[in-house]
Structures are given as structure tokens and as C-alpha cells.
Design a protein around this motif. Structure first.
Motif, PDB file in Angstrom:
ATOM      1  N   ARG A  22      10.164   2.078   4.491  1.00  0.00           N
ATOM      2  CA  ARG A  22      10.323   3.528   4.452  1.00  0.00           C
ATOM      3  C   ARG A  22      10.896   3.974   3.108  1.00  0.00           C
ATOM      4  N   GLN A  23      10.200   4.915   2.485  1.00  0.00           N
ATOM      5  CA  GLN A  23      10.713   5.552   1.265  1.00  0.00           C
ATOM      6  C   GLN A  23      11.317   6.886   1.703  1.00  0.00           C
ATOM      7  N   GLU A  24      12.619   7.017   1.575  1.00  0.00           N
ATOM      8  CA  GLU A  24      13.295   8.196   2.134  1.00  0.00           C
ATOM      9  C   GLU A  24      12.865   9.482   1.442  1.00  0.00           C
ATOM     10  N   GLN A  25      12.825   9.433   0.108  1.00  0.00           N
ATOM     11  CA  GLN A  25      12.389  10.630  -0.637  1.00  0.00           C
ATOM     12  C   GLN A  25      11.262  10.211  -1.565  1.00  0.00           C
ATOM     13  N   GLN A  26      10.313  11.118  -1.766  1.00  0.00           N
ATOM     14  CA  GLN A  26       9.149  10.749  -2.557  1.00  0.00           C
ATOM     15  C   GLN A  26       9.474  10.904  -4.044  1.00  0.00           C
ATOM     16  N   ASN A  27      10.209   9.904  -4.543  1.00  0.00           N
ATOM     17  CA  ASN A  27      10.728   9.965  -5.911  1.00  0.00           C
ATOM     18  C   ASN A  27       9.870   9.218  -6.911  1.00  0.00           C
ATOM     19  N   GLY A  28       8.672   8.855  -6.542  1.00  0.00           N
ATOM     20  CA  GLY A  28       7.783   8.210  -7.504  1.00  0.00           C
ATOM     21  C   GLY A  28       7.283   6.862  -7.021  1.00  0.00           C
ATOM     22  N   THR A  29       6.278   6.364  -7.733  1.00  0.00           N
ATOM     23  CA  THR A  29       5.577   5.157  -7.277  1.00  0.00           C
ATOM     24  C   THR A  29       6.433   3.890  -7.429  1.00  0.00           C
ATOM     25  N   PRO A  46      -0.624  13.248   6.925  1.00  0.00           N
ATOM     26  CA  PRO A  46      -0.430  12.649   5.609  1.00  0.00           C
ATOM     27  C   PRO A  46      -1.783  12.337   4.967  1.00  0.00           C
ATOM     28  N   LYS A  47      -1.869  12.495   3.670  1.00  0.00           N
ATOM     29  CA  LYS A  47      -3.171  12.309   2.996  1.00  0.00           C
ATOM     30  C   LYS A  47      -3.840  10.977   3.345  1.00  0.00           C
ATOM     31  N   PRO A  48      -3.087   9.868   3.402  1.00  0.00           N
ATOM     32  CA  PRO A  48      -3.774   8.598   3.708  1.00  0.00           C
ATOM     33  C   PRO A  48      -4.438   8.585   5.083  1.00  0.00           C
ATOM     34  N   ASN A  57      -2.729   2.053  -4.439  1.00  0.00           N
ATOM     35  CA  ASN A  57      -2.484   3.419  -3.967  1.00  0.00           C
ATOM     36  C   ASN A  57      -3.261   3.630  -2.663  1.00  0.00           C
ATOM     37  N   GLY A  58      -2.578   4.166  -1.663  1.00  0.00           N
ATOM     38  CA  GLY A  58      -3.236   4.363  -0.370  1.00  0.00           C
ATOM     39  C   GLY A  58      -4.160   5.569  -0.330  1.00  0.00           C
ATOM     40  N   ASP A  59      -4.414   6.154  -1.490  1.00  0.00           N
ATOM     41  CA  ASP A  59      -5.324   7.302  -1.522  1.00  0.00           C
ATOM     42  C   ASP A  59      -6.440   7.076  -2.541  1.00  0.00           C
ATOM     43  N   ASN A  60      -6.700   5.785  -2.835  1.00  0.00           N
ATOM     44  CA  ASN A  60      -7.781   5.467  -3.770  1.00  0.00           C
ATOM     45  C   ASN A  60      -8.843   4.647  -3.064  1.00  0.00           C
ATOM     46  N   ILE A 108       0.867  -1.187   0.000  1.00  0.00           N
ATOM     47  CA  ILE A 108       0.000   0.000   0.000  1.00  0.00           C
ATOM     48  C   ILE A 108       0.900   1.232   0.000  1.00  0.00           C
ATOM     49  N   LEU A 109       0.740   2.050  -1.029  1.00  0.00           N
ATOM     50  CA  LEU A 109       1.599   3.233  -1.165  1.00  0.00           C
ATOM     51  C   LEU A 109       1.024   4.379  -0.344  1.00  0.00           C
ATOM     52  N   ALA A 110       1.751   4.754   0.688  1.00  0.00           N
ATOM     53  CA  ALA A 110       1.247   5.798   1.600  1.00  0.00           C
ATOM     54  C   ALA A 110       2.359   6.761   2.006  1.00  0.00           C
ATOM     55  N   ALA A 111       3.296   6.974   1.082  1.00  0.00           N
ATOM     56  CA  ALA A 111       4.455   7.812   1.431  1.00  0.00           C
ATOM     57  C   ALA A 111       4.362   9.218   0.853  1.00  0.00           C
ATOM     58  N   GLY A 112       3.360   9.460  -0.015  1.00  0.00           N
ATOM     59  CA  GLY A 112       3.305  10.714  -0.784  1.00  0.00           C
ATOM     60  C   GLY A 112       3.109  11.954   0.087  1.00  0.00           C
ATOM     61  N   GLN A 113       3.480  13.089  -0.475  1.00  0.00           N
ATOM     62  CA  GLN A 113       3.377  14.350   0.277  1.00  0.00           C
ATOM     63  C   GLN A 113       1.991  14.975   0.176  1.00  0.00           C
ATOM     64  N   GLY A 114       1.186  14.523  -0.777  1.00  0.00           N
ATOM     65  CA  GLY A 114      -0.176  15.048  -0.892  1.00  0.00           C
ATOM     66  C   GLY A 114      -0.201  16.549  -1.122  1.00  0.00           C
ATOM     67  N   THR A 115       0.647  17.011  -2.037  1.00  0.00           N
ATOM     68  CA  THR A 115       0.782  18.464  -2.219  1.00  0.00           C
ATOM     69  C   THR A 115      -0.498  19.109  -2.751  1.00  0.00           C
ATOM     70  N   ARG A 116      -1.276  18.360  -3.528  1.00  0.00           N
ATOM     71  CA  ARG A 116      -2.502  18.961  -4.085  1.00  0.00           C
ATOM     72  C   ARG A 116      -3.601  19.075  -3.033  1.00  0.00           C
ATOM     73  N   MET A 117      -3.394  18.401  -1.923  1.00  0.00           N
ATOM     74  CA  MET A 117      -4.403  18.428  -0.854  1.00  0.00           C
ATOM     75  C   MET A 117      -4.065  19.481   0.205  1.00  0.00           C
TER      76      MET A 117
HETATM   77  P1  TTP Z   1       0.287  10.844  -6.089  1.00  0.00           P
HETATM   78  O1  TTP Z   1      -1.175  11.097  -5.903  1.00  0.00           O
HETATM   79  O2  TTP Z   1       0.876  11.011  -7.428  1.00  0.00           O
HETATM   80  O3  TTP Z   1       1.133  11.710  -5.068  1.00  0.00           O
HETATM   81  P2  TTP Z   1       0.702  12.259  -3.671  1.00  0.00           P
HETATM   82  O4  TTP Z   1      -0.261  11.349  -3.006  1.00  0.00           O
HETATM   83  O5  TTP Z   1       1.920  12.591  -2.890  1.00  0.00           O
HETATM   84  O6  TTP Z   1      -0.093  13.607  -4.001  1.00  0.00           O
HETATM   85  P3  TTP Z   1       0.351  14.963  -4.756  1.00  0.00           P
HETATM   86  O7  TTP Z   1       0.507  14.607  -6.204  1.00  0.00           O
HETATM   87  O8  TTP Z   1      -0.808  15.848  -4.494  1.00  0.00           O
HETATM   88  O9  TTP Z   1       1.621  15.473  -4.123  1.00  0.00           O
HETATM   89  O10 TTP Z   1       0.654   9.382  -5.614  1.00  0.00           O
HETATM   90  C1  TTP Z   1      -0.078   8.225  -5.912  1.00  0.00           C
HETATM   91  C2  TTP Z   1       0.086   7.255  -4.762  1.00  0.00           C
HETATM   92  O11 TTP Z   1       1.448   6.889  -4.594  1.00  0.00           O
HETATM   93  C3  TTP Z   1      -0.332   7.833  -3.457  1.00  0.00           C
HETATM   94  O12 TTP Z   1      -0.936   6.792  -2.726  1.00  0.00           O
HETATM   95  C4  TTP Z   1       0.964   8.253  -2.787  1.00  0.00           C
HETATM   96  C5  TTP Z   1       1.947   7.259  -3.323  1.00  0.00           C
HETATM   97  N1  TTP Z   1       3.304   7.755  -3.514  1.00  0.00           N
HETATM   98  C6  TTP Z   1       4.323   7.257  -2.734  1.00  0.00           C
HETATM   99  O13 TTP Z   1       4.106   6.433  -1.843  1.00  0.00           O
HETATM  100  N2  TTP Z   1       5.605   7.690  -2.970  1.00  0.00           N
HETATM  101  C7  TTP Z   1       5.899   8.590  -3.939  1.00  0.00           C
HETATM  102  O14 TTP Z   1       7.070   8.930  -4.131  1.00  0.00           O
HETATM  103  C8  TTP Z   1       4.805   9.122  -4.734  1.00  0.00           C
HETATM  104  C9  TTP Z   1       5.068  10.130  -5.808  1.00  0.00           C
HETATM  105  C10 TTP Z   1       3.545   8.662  -4.487  1.00  0.00           C
END
Ligand code: TTP
Length: 393
Positions: free
Chosen positions: A77-84, A22-24, A103-106, A5-14
Motif C-alpha cells: 500500500r502506498q499511502e499517498q501518491q507521492n510518485g513512482t 481506479p485507472k488500472p 506501470n499498471g496503465d501501460n 506493478i504500479l497501480a496506486a495512481g489517482q488517474g487525474t487525467r482520466m
Molecule cells: P502517472 O500516469 O504519472 O499517474 P496516474 O496514473 O495517477 O495518472 P495522472 O497523472 O493522470 O494522475 O503514473 C504512472 C504509473 O505509476 C501509473 O501506473 C500509476 C503509478 N503511480 C503510482 O502507483 N503511485 C504514484 O504515486 C504515482 C504518481 C503513479
């Protein structure tokens, strides 16, 4: 099946709701957003949840603990939010067979995730009207033959819905190149998987990607609509609770209150006397809604007070907000156009004819503040008595 479950994102749009949460972990019905994702996985038979954390990770760790609904939980732990793809790479040391990624935000329907898990290598797809805003799948029957990000000329209207089952071999395919936007994308792992394995497209019945504030409202609309009536708290005899209303134990409803379901009044909330709570409203733990206050289709997070003479419609109020007496929210434009809000510096349509405001944690409004539709206030904002707020601050 192991489920990442991906829950590391910064949720910048939120933002500003994700400034410290954290968004999740934002509230959706009775639980945080990612708990619904985890529920779908557990109900579909996940053997282990591997939760990838990064931004504000303590809250996510604290919520899930070592076990979630009887299923063991491991954190990566994902140190930097560098992508899924980078996020799944963080989980790699724990993977030892076919694995699912959600995705932990779906939000999903459990039956859809069951179908996904049963299908073997598979990707969830949802039919959309505007495929060029999504990752789009090409298919041959039910097999996926290609995936392309935000194409000008979409090959189908089947969008990638952020839920996957990968074969064991994909553990070795996570080291993808950096994409044009400087991230390591799971889409590229999917592209490799399609070349090597038969990947089935599982069309979802329902799906919601919760990225922006109005999508958090939509998430609550979805999850509140699934509630059954349950009255555990203290309710005055002449209060009127209509339909699917949940009053948790430890909540108080004073005389003269009308609540229209679906509505969720969480523990410690105090409502009334003489308040009107309209459908699709979530009053979080320890909130206060007082005399002559009307709240409609809104989320009030924990500790927030709207104590006197206010209207709040289609809005999200963060934690520990206090609205001064007579603070009112506009949620409709006189030209009837959809309300816009600013997301990462750009004005974006919410697609909603009715949308109110987004208020950061610990904001205090002075008495008789007017908040215009689409206004976003940062955490800790203060307004003066009688102010009319047209711009974000
Ligand atoms: P996104 O919705 O692309 O990223 P986000 O949740 O951080 O939001 P925003 O674009 O507003 O900054 O991410 C899709 C899913 O992946 C979401 O569940 C968060 C997760 N994710 C990570 O765990 N690590 C990452 O580096 C990124 C980019 C996303």
C-alpha cells in the motif's frame, strides 16, 4: 523475477472515468487495463506480482486476489501518491533480488517484456516523434548512458516506456530526493542505476501509455483487434455478425442486428432488435443497445443503456449511463481539425479527427439531447429533453 506493478495512481487525467474506478481497473477488451500489464509479466516469467495499490485500492485487490494466473500476488500500500519511486518504496519490504517494475496503465507486447526480463538491468524504450514530451534516454550502442525528463533538446528519440529491470542493489537506491514537481521519481532511481550497472535499452515494438480518455479508446482498439471470433451467447437467426465478433455467453443479439468486428459483446448485454454495432466497440456487461441505435468505436461500461434511436461514435460511456431516446453524439468537427477535450482544466487535442464524448457514471440524458464532439459530462449529470450540450458539465 519479482515484478512490481504500479497501480496506486489517482488517474487525474482520466477523470471523470476515474472518479470511483481506479485507472488500472478501467475496461480494456475482456479485462481491466492492469490485467494486460500483469499478463505480459506472467507470460515473461514473473515469479511474483507485487501490486502497489493506493487510490480506490479495493477494486484492484478484489480483481487480483492472492494469485493471478498461477503466480502469487502480494499487495503493497502506498499511502499517498507521492510518485513512482515512492510507490516502489512501498513494495520494498517484499523485494529480495533483481526486480522488474511495470506501470499498471501501460500496454506492452509480451515478447517485448520477455526481452526486457532476459536482458538483466534494462529499461524499455520506444521511438517517438516528439521526445521532448517524454523521459528521454541517451545510449551508447545498447547501453543506457543517461535519462532526462522532458528535455528541450532531446539527446535521442528513445523515450522511457515505463518498464524496468533493476539489480538487487537498487532496493537501496529508492530513497531519492523530491523532484522539482514535488514527487519521488523512478527516473532518479534509473539515473543512479545507470551509474552503477550496465543497463540495456530494450526497444519495444509497440507500447501505449493510457493516461487520457482517448488513450483508453486506443487501448481497446489494440486489445479488440487481438480477439478471435467466438459466439457463445444467444444470437437471432437473421442477425449478421461480420468478422472477429465475440458474443459472450449470457449476451443476447436480437433479429435485425448487424455487428462488425472487431467487437466484444459481454455477458448480460442485450442488443437490438435492429441495431448496428460497428468495429472496435466494447459493449460491457449488462449493457443495453436498442432499436435503431448505431454505435461505432466506443466503450459502453457495465449497466449502460442506449435504448432507442441514437448515434454514439468514438465515445466512452461510464457505468449505468442512460441515454434518452434520440440522444446523438457528434464526433467530427466541420473544420476537420482534431477534436479537443478538457483535461485537468486545459483544452487538449485528442489528435483524433473523430472523437465523441466522455460520459461519467450514472449520467442520464433527456430525449433528443445533442452532445457536441469533445464534451465531457461528470458522473450523475442530467440533461433536459432537446438540449444541445456544447460545454462540459
Ligand atoms: P502517472 O500516469 O504519472 O499517474 P496516474 O496514473 O495517477 O495518472 P495522472 O497523472 O493522470 O494522475 O503514473 C504512472 C504509473 O505509476 C501509473 O501506473 C500509476 C503509478 N503511480 C503510482 O502507483 N503511485 C504514484 O504515486 C504515482 C504518481 C503513479
Amino acid at each position: 523475477m519479482q515484478t512490481v506493478i504500479l497501480a496506486a495512481g489517482q488517474g487525474t487525467r482520466m477523470r471523470p472515468l476515474t472518479d470511483s474506478v481506479p485507472k488500472p481497473m478501467l475496461p480494456v477488451g475482456t479485462r481491466p487495463l492492469a490485467a494486460h500489464t500483469a499478463d505480459a509479466a506472467v507470460d515473461a516469467g514473473a515469479s511474483e506480482l507485487i501490486v502497489v495499490v493506493g487510490y480506490e485500492s479495493d477494486a484492484v485487490r478484489g480483481f487480483f486476489g492472492a494469485e493471478y494466473r498461477g503466480v502469487p500476488v502480494t499487495f503493497a500500500r502506498q499511502e499517498q501518491q507521492n510518485g513512482t519511486a515512492d510507490a516502489v518504496r512501498a513494495a520494498r519490504p517484499h523485494l529480495d533480488g533483481p526486480f522488474a517494475v511495470l506501470n499498471g496503465d501501460n500496454l506492452y507486447d509480451t515478447s517485448d517484456i520477455e526481452a526486457l526480463f532476459e536482458a538483466g538491468p534494462a529499461i524499455a524504450a520506444i521511438r517517438v516523434d516528439t521526445p521532448k514530451n517524454y523521459g528521454v534516454l541517451s545510449t551508447d550502442g545498447s547501453s543506457v548512458t543517461g535519462i532526462v525528463e522532458k528535455p528541450a533538446d532531446p539527446p535521442s528519440n528513445l523515450a522511457n516506456a515505463g518498464a524496468y529491470v533493476f539489480p538487487t542493489d537498487a532496493i537501496d537506491w529508492l530513497d531519492v530526493d523530491e523532484s522539482d514537481r514535488g514527487e519521488y521519481e523512478l527516473t532518479d532511481v534509473v539515473a543512479h542505476t545507470i551509474e552503477d550497472a550496465d543497463v540495456t535499452a530494450i526497444e519495444l515494438n509497440r507500447w501505449l501509455d493510457v493516461g487520457r480518455p482517448w488513450e483508453l479508446l486506443a487501448a481497446n482498439e489494440w486489445k479488440l483487434s487481438e480477439l478471435d471470433r467466438s459466439i457463445q451467447g444467444q444470437v437471432a437467426e437473421d442477425a449478421e455478425l461480420r468478422g472477429a465478433v465475440v458474443v459472450e455467453s449470457g449476451a443476447t443479439i436480437e433479429p435485425g442486428v448487424v455487428v462488425e468486428g472487431p467487437a466484444l459483446i459481454r455477458t448480460g448485454a442485450h442488443v437490438g432488435p435492429n441495431a448496428y454495432i460497428r468495429g472496435q466497440t466494447l459493449l460491457g456487461p449488462d449493457t443495453k443497445v436498442g432499436q435503431s441505435v448505431e454505435i461505432k468505436n466506443s466503450i459502453l461500461m457495465a449497466g449502460t443503456s442506449v435504448p432507442h434511436l441514437s448515434y454514439v461514435g468514438d465515445s466512452i460511456l461510464g457505468r449505468d449511463v442512460n441515454f434518452g431516446a434520440g440522444t446523438n453524439v457528434a464526433n467530427l468537427r466541420h473544420d476537420d481539425e482534431p477534436v479537443e477535450i478538457t483535461v485537468k482544466g486545459n483544452s487538449v487535442s485528442t489528435g483524433r479527427r473523430k472523437f465523441g464524448v466522455v460520459i461519467g457514471d450514472e449520467t442520464k440524458t433527456g430525449i433528443n439531447t445533442s452532445l457536441n464532439a469533445g464534451v465531457v459530462l461528470s458522473p450523475g449529470s442530467v440533461t433536459k429533453p432537446g438540449e444541445s450540450i456544447y460545454r462540459d458539465r
